[in-house]
Design an enzyme around this catalytic site. Structure first.
Site, PDB file in Angstrom:
ATOM      1  N   LYS A  25       0.838  -1.202   0.000  1.00 62.98           N
ATOM      2  CA  LYS A  25       0.000   0.000   0.000  1.00 62.98           C
ATOM      3  C   LYS A  25       0.875   1.255   0.000  1.00 62.98           C
ATOM      4  O   LYS A  25       0.595   2.220  -0.732  1.00 62.98           O
ATOM      5  CB  LYS A  25      -0.940  -0.019   1.211  1.00 62.98           C
ATOM      6  CG  LYS A  25      -2.072  -1.014   1.039  1.00 62.98           C
ATOM      7  CD  LYS A  25      -2.827  -1.328   2.326  1.00 62.98           C
ATOM      8  CE  LYS A  25      -3.833  -2.447   2.062  1.00 62.98           C
ATOM      9  NZ  LYS A  25      -4.497  -2.950   3.281  1.00 62.98           N
ATOM     10  N   ASP A  27     -11.075   2.862   4.103  1.00 60.33           N
ATOM     11  CA  ASP A  27     -11.416   1.434   3.991  1.00 60.33           C
ATOM     12  C   ASP A  27     -12.936   1.238   3.978  1.00 60.33           C
ATOM     13  O   ASP A  27     -13.416   0.167   3.609  1.00 60.33           O
ATOM     14  CB  ASP A  27     -10.847   0.669   5.194  1.00 60.33           C
ATOM     15  CG  ASP A  27      -9.679  -0.223   4.813  1.00 60.33           C
ATOM     16  OD1 ASP A  27      -9.494  -0.476   3.608  1.00 60.33           O
ATOM     17  OD2 ASP A  27      -8.962  -0.673   5.729  1.00 60.33           O
ATOM     18  N   GLN A  77      -4.590  -1.636   9.608  1.00 62.18           N
ATOM     19  CA  GLN A  77      -4.540  -2.957   8.986  1.00 62.18           C
ATOM     20  C   GLN A  77      -5.124  -4.005   9.931  1.00 62.18           C
ATOM     21  O   GLN A  77      -4.700  -4.114  11.081  1.00 62.18           O
ATOM     22  CB  GLN A  77      -3.079  -3.294   8.627  1.00 62.18           C
ATOM     23  CG  GLN A  77      -2.915  -4.590   7.872  1.00 62.18           C
ATOM     24  CD  GLN A  77      -3.502  -4.540   6.457  1.00 62.18           C
ATOM     25  OE1 GLN A  77      -3.360  -3.560   5.733  1.00 62.18           O
ATOM     26  NE2 GLN A  77      -4.188  -5.608   6.083  1.00 62.18           N
TER      27      GLN A  77
END
Ligand code: NAD
Length: 298
Positions: A55, A122, A99
């Site tokens: 990422k 997200d 994460q």
């Protein structure tokens, strides 16, 4: 028999990243700063380390700023919440991604709930889940949004098509079903308690498999000509003499290719879309935070 068209997610994602890069450069020229994504990794989970690294690299390649925060596995919830708060208030940070999975002992829901929903790229915050449910603008989870982009690119209008989503997770199955409903498909969500799954799948013009079971969906479950989106990423046990097993999806690819009209491969299908959509969401967040309209065509 004709073979299914292979939906090339890698190529689609590369083209999307190219457009994002152009728009990010435009944003930087106008505002004097790059769109910024903060990624928080707690602990040493090897798969998470790979994802976080990928990422960060993708951000830099698209002309965005990447802020990585790697914390030890024994980080307290209070310390993590305080970092999230700091990132919420940092004007250089447009998107925040924590994460998952977090090490046991840390409450994922509490951490996600602490992220400013307007930086929740997200799309996991309940506010964004609610916005999606009622059709308001918000952040949509990256993987299902990437699947929808591939479907629209391949099929055009999805109105009236029968779609079966296998899997009802909050990050893939449920938002996928909502996106397909919003696109006017007729949607069935199948899951571990669904009876006669092969028969349910057989009526689908669109199948989205997000289960996490290698090659579970067989070729004879697929309606001839259907479009198959395989979200699953499963590593098979290594064959003799090999260090690593092969990556396969939730669909028996060879069998499905002989029946489907189009199919995403694993790897190279849905996977590359997830990071591309994360960059897209970060770019959109940057525009909102700067009081600018979101760029078109992304
Ligand atoms: P999850 O474990 O949270 O959910 C799995 C779902 O499958 C559940 O809703 C369950 O009801 C359903 N299920 C389980 N067994 C079933 C069965 N026998 N029949 C029908 N349904 C069944 O998983 P998830 O997070 O939604 O991920 C699903 C898969 O997608 C995994 O392989 C994951 O690695 C992959 N994934 C890929 C990406 C990507 O970027 N390509 C992103 C997220 C997840």
């Amino acid at each position: 028999m004709t073979e299914a068209t292979v939906i090339d997610g890698k190529a689609f994602a590369a083209a999307l990243r190219e457009r994002i890069g152009v728009a990010a450069a435009g944003f930087a020229a106008q505002t004097g700063r790059r769109p910024g994504l903060a990624v928080v990794l707690v602990g040493e989970d090897p798969a998470s380390q790979v994802y976080v690294g990928a990422k960060g690299k993708a951000c830099e390649a698209a002309g965005m700023a990447s802020f990585e925060h790697r914390l030890p596995a024994d980080t307290s919830e209070a310390a993590l919440l305080s970092l999230v708060e700091r990132l919420n208030n940092d004007p250089e940070v447009d998107g925040i991604l924590v994460q998952l999975p977090l090490p046991s002992g840390l409450n994922e829901q509490a951490i996600i709930a602490a992220i400013n929903p307007d930086k929740d790229v997200d799309g996991f915050h309940v506010i964004n889940a609610g916005r999606l449910a009622v059709g308001q603008r918000g952040f949509v989870p990256c993987t299902p949004l990437g699947c929808l982009m591939l479907l629209k690119d391949h099929l055009g209008d999805l109105s009236g098509l029968e779609a079966v989503v296998i899997g009802r997770s909050n990050i893939v199955g449920k938002p996928m079903a909502q996106l397909l409903t919003d696109a006017n498909a007729t949607v069935t969500i199948a899951h571990s308690r669904t009876k006669n799954l092969p028969d349910v799948v057989r009526r689908a013009d669109i199948v989205v498999a997000a289960v996490g079971r290698p090659e579970m969906v067989r070729g004879d479950w697929i309606k001839p000509g259907a479009t198959v989106i395989d979200v699953g990423i499963n590593r098979l046990p290594p064959e003799e003499g090999k260090e690593k097993g092969r990556l396969v999806g939730d669909v028996a690819y060879g069998e499905a290719c002989a029946v489907a009209g189009a199919i995403t491969p694993v790897p190279g299908g849905v996977g590359p879309m997830t990071i591309a959509v994360l960059l897209r969401n970060t770019l959109v967040a940057a525009h909102h935070n700067a009081g600018m309209p979101a760029p078109e065509g992304l």
